[in-house]
Design a protein around this motif. Structure first.
Motif, short mmCIF file in Angstrom:
data_model
loop_
_atom_site.label_atom_id
_atom_site.label_comp_id
_atom_site.label_asym_id
_atom_site.label_seq_id
_atom_site.Cartn_x
_atom_site.Cartn_y
_atom_site.Cartn_z
N SER A 1 0.85 -1.20 0.00
CA SER A 1 0.00 0.00 0.00
C SER A 1 0.88 1.25 0.00
N PHE A 2 0.34 2.33 -0.53
CA PHE A 2 1.09 3.60 -0.57
C PHE A 2 1.07 4.26 0.80
N GLY A 3 2.22 4.71 1.26
CA GLY A 3 2.31 5.39 2.55
C GLY A 3 2.33 6.90 2.41
N GLU A 4 3.42 7.45 1.79
CA GLU A 4 3.53 8.91 1.62
C GLU A 4 4.66 9.25 0.64
N TRP A 5 4.64 10.53 0.25
CA TRP A 5 5.74 11.08 -0.55
C TRP A 5 6.79 11.67 0.41
N SER A 6 8.04 11.50 0.10
CA SER A 6 9.11 12.11 0.90
C SER A 6 10.16 12.70 -0.05
N GLY A 7 11.22 13.27 0.50
CA GLY A 7 12.23 13.96 -0.31
C GLY A 7 11.90 15.44 -0.39
N ASP A 8 11.86 16.01 -1.60
CA ASP A 8 11.50 17.43 -1.78
C ASP A 8 9.98 17.57 -1.73
N ASN A 9 9.40 17.07 -0.64
CA ASN A 9 7.95 17.01 -0.58
C ASN A 9 7.32 18.33 -0.17
N GLN A 10 8.14 19.38 0.03
CA GLN A 10 7.56 20.70 0.31
C GLN A 10 6.77 21.22 -0.89
N THR A 11 6.99 20.62 -2.02
CA THR A 11 6.25 21.03 -3.22
C THR A 11 4.90 20.32 -3.32
N GLU B 1 1.22 19.33 -1.74
CA GLU B 1 0.26 19.80 -0.76
C GLU B 1 -0.19 18.66 0.17
N ASP B 2 -0.51 17.48 -0.37
CA ASP B 2 -0.99 16.34 0.42
C ASP B 2 -0.04 15.18 0.22
N THR B 3 0.87 14.98 1.15
CA THR B 3 1.89 13.94 0.99
C THR B 3 1.31 12.54 1.14
N LYS B 4 0.07 12.42 1.65
CA LYS B 4 -0.52 11.09 1.86
C LYS B 4 -1.29 10.60 0.64
N MET C 1 7.37 22.62 -11.61
CA MET C 1 8.82 22.55 -11.69
C MET C 1 9.45 23.95 -11.60
N LEU C 2 10.01 24.22 -10.43
CA LEU C 2 10.70 25.50 -10.21
C LEU C 2 12.16 25.29 -9.85
N ASP C 3 12.58 24.01 -9.78
CA ASP C 3 13.96 23.68 -9.42
C ASP C 3 14.17 22.20 -9.73
N ASN C 4 15.36 21.71 -9.44
CA ASN C 4 15.61 20.28 -9.54
C ASN C 4 15.00 19.60 -8.30
N TYR C 5 14.22 18.55 -8.52
CA TYR C 5 13.55 17.88 -7.41
C TYR C 5 13.86 16.39 -7.42
N THR C 6 13.91 15.83 -6.20
CA THR C 6 13.97 14.38 -6.01
C THR C 6 12.80 13.99 -5.10
N ILE C 7 11.91 13.13 -5.61
CA ILE C 7 10.70 12.73 -4.88
C ILE C 7 10.75 11.21 -4.68
N THR C 8 10.42 10.78 -3.47
CA THR C 8 10.41 9.35 -3.16
C THR C 8 9.01 8.91 -2.75
N ALA C 9 8.56 7.82 -3.34
CA ALA C 9 7.27 7.22 -2.97
C ALA C 9 7.52 6.09 -1.98
N GLN C 10 6.94 6.21 -0.78
CA GLN C 10 7.10 5.17 0.25
C GLN C 10 5.99 4.16 0.11
#
Length: 551
Positions: free
Chosen positions: A519-529, A531-534, A542-551
């Motif tokens: 099951s999907f848990g949350e987004w992490s990494g540059d997750n300030q971009t 709104e709902d990490t769950k 895209m306003l910068d280089n981002y790395t996003i991780t799906a847990q």
């Protein structure tokens, strides 16, 4: 041995005879023969760095040619220029330069001289004799300080200066000029731009003191100031000298008397010249000439004139003759003049003022380009822009060069020319030699790539000199960013659109899809971009280089 000696004598006799014939009828004397021999056998020496330039003083009779621009980073600058006193002028009042120096259309930049107790100061301190000549040479960003006989290029000239210019600052005591301090020779097709100041007498934007000299096809654009008498936008004091087909634009201020937009005091001839200088002074202050003791012909002035006593729109005080000359009543702030005729700005912009002898104040027409104004045949001394753009509609000299600058913009960003914003396709006209500052400012999310056209480079701030029509294009490119997605656990991520790089501001949809029994848990990494990490579905701008991780 005797036979060899006789042969040698015969050969020498033939050589001398040939030289005498080559002198072509001139009376034979040692000086003319020596000059011919010197001219015949001398070799032109090439100047490639500051050491070569410094070596000119070792042979003041030689012939020289500049082979490239000289800069701060050219060999020899630190040792010969970047010192406490700065550059040592070539030649002085006792041992002047008597050769020829051809600048070859190259420039000498960042000349620095700080010799406030020294006379005969400039790149060349003094040049003399009819053969001595400096030509095709430019000084840029010069900073020159001396005492008497101080000029950016030459302190004292009794030779020829032609097709040359000086841009920068010049300061001294007496006989101070932006190009030449004291001129007894010929100056033609040359100019000065910048600031000129003097604490003593005879200060001019181009020439401080013109004594039996000739000044023609010249101009000065800038500021001239003096703390004493005889201060002029072009020439401070003109005695037994001539000023022809020349002009000034800028400001002139002096605390003393004899202050003029073109010439402080005139004791010979001024003809076919103009001043568009604002002038302030003490006594005898004029838009063109502060004090006239001889002849002024076919000339005009437009600048604002203020002072103490004997103030005139064209001439402050006049003991000479003024022919067919005018001043602008509206821009000068003066209704009176010791010579000349006042006109409105509209009349000053009308060619009929200068060619129709029914005009008040005009006895003989000026010679303008084209019919019916070619009143002196093919001389074609004056021109005028009927659209009132070039020279603001006032007459200009036919030899003047006015160049058009056009700016194009590709991408998103702003261009400023001399601190004023311009739009894509903007065009403006500038006088010859105008130095302009151009700067670029990319919009958010964009960067400046390069200039193309008549200037190529990637500097965000550049300086250009107007010497021909120029077109420049500023290229802006949109920024792109990487979006890296990682997974912790078992599942996959879909990107829409699917790319490795995205342009600034582009929105990317992400969907996290778990594998069976996960099951999907949350987004992490540059997750300030996000709104709902769950939520397993989200959108990223895209306003910068981002790395996003799906847990």
């Amino acid at each position: 041995m005797k036979r060899k000696l006789i042969v040698l004598i015969v050969i020498l006799s033939l050589l001398v005879s040939g030289m005498l014939i080559a002198i072509q009828g001139e009376a034979f004397d040692k000086e003319s023969a020596s000059e011919y021999i010197r001219d015949s056998i001398s070799e032109t020496k090439e100047i490639t760095d500051w050491y070569d330039l410094d070596a000119v003083r070792d042979d003041l009779d030689g012939d020289y040619v500049l082979m490239n621009d000289l800069y701060e980073d050219t060999e020899g600058y630190d040792e010969l220029v970047e010192t406490e006193d700065g550059w040592e002028p070539i030649g002085d009042g006792v041992t002047p330069f008597k050769g020829t120096f051809n600048g070859n259309s190259y420039e000498i930049r960042n000349l620095y001289i700080n010799r406030t107790q020294t006379n005969y100061v400039g790149l060349f301190g003094s040049i003399e004799e009819r053969r001595a000549e400096i030509s095709n040479l430019g000084l840029v960003e010069a900073d020159v300080h001396g005492s008497w006989y101080v000029g950016g290029l030459v302190g004292y000239n009794d030779g020829i200066v032609s097709n040359s210019y000086a841009r920068g600052n010049v300061n001294g005591e007496t006989r101070i000029g932006g190009l030449i301090g004291d001129n007894d020779g010929t100056v033609s097709n040359s100019y000065a731009r910048g600031n000129v100041s003097g604490d003593g007498f005879r200060v001019g934007g181009l020439v401080g003191n013109n004594y039996y000299g000739t000044v023609s096809n010249t101009y000065m654009i800038g500021n001239v100031s003096g703390n004493n008498d005889f201060v002029g936008g072009l020439v401070g004091y003109n005695s037994h000298g001539t000023v022809y087909t020349s002009y000034t634009i800028g400001n002139v201020s002096a605390e003393g008397q004899y202050v003029g937009g073109l010439v402080g005091q005139n004791r010979e001839d001024i003809e076919n010249s103009y001043s568009r200088v604002n002038i302030s002074g003490g006594d005898r202050v004029g838009g063109l000439v502060g004090d006239n003791r001889d002849n002024v012909k076919n000339s005009y002035s437009t600048g604002n004139v203020t002072g103490g006593t004997r103030i005139g729109g064209l001439i402050g005080d006049n003991d000479g003759t003024v022919y067919d000359s005018f001043w602008d009543l509206e821009t000068s702030g003066q209704n009176e003049s010791e010579g000349g005729t006042g006109k409105t700005t509209e009349e000053m912009n009308d060619v009929a003022t200068y060619t129709d002898t029914d005009t008040d104040g005009l006895e003989e027409p000026w010679d303008f380009l084209g019919n019916p104004n070619d009143d002196e045949g093919d001389k074609d001394i004056w021109d005028i822009d009927e659209d009132e753009i070039i020279n603001e509609g006032y007459p200009l000299l036919a030899w003047e060069i006015w160049s058009e600058l056009t700016i194009y913009i590709e991408g998103e960003g702003m261009v400023e020319v001399d601190n004023e914003e311009v739009e894509d396709g903007w065009t403006e006209i500038y006088e010859d030699g105008a130095s302009l500052s151009l700067e670029v400012f990319p919009d958010e999310g964009w960067y400046f790539e390069e200039w193309t056209g008549d200037y190529i480079g990637n500097e965000e701030q550049i300086n250009i000199t107007m010497d021909k029509d120029k077109e420049l294009t500023a290229h802006f490119e949109i920024k792109t960013y990487d979006l890296t997605v990682d997974i912790v656990g078992e599942g996959s991520i879909e990107k829409e659109p699917y790319k490795q790089e995205y342009e600034h501001g582009k929105e990317v949809n992400l969907s996290a899809i778990p594998e069976e029994n996960w099951s999907f848990g949350e987004w992490s990494g540059d997750n300030q971009t996000i709104e709902d990490t769950k939520s397993n579905e989200t959108t990223i701008e895209m306003l910068d280089n981002y790395t996003i991780t799906a847990q």
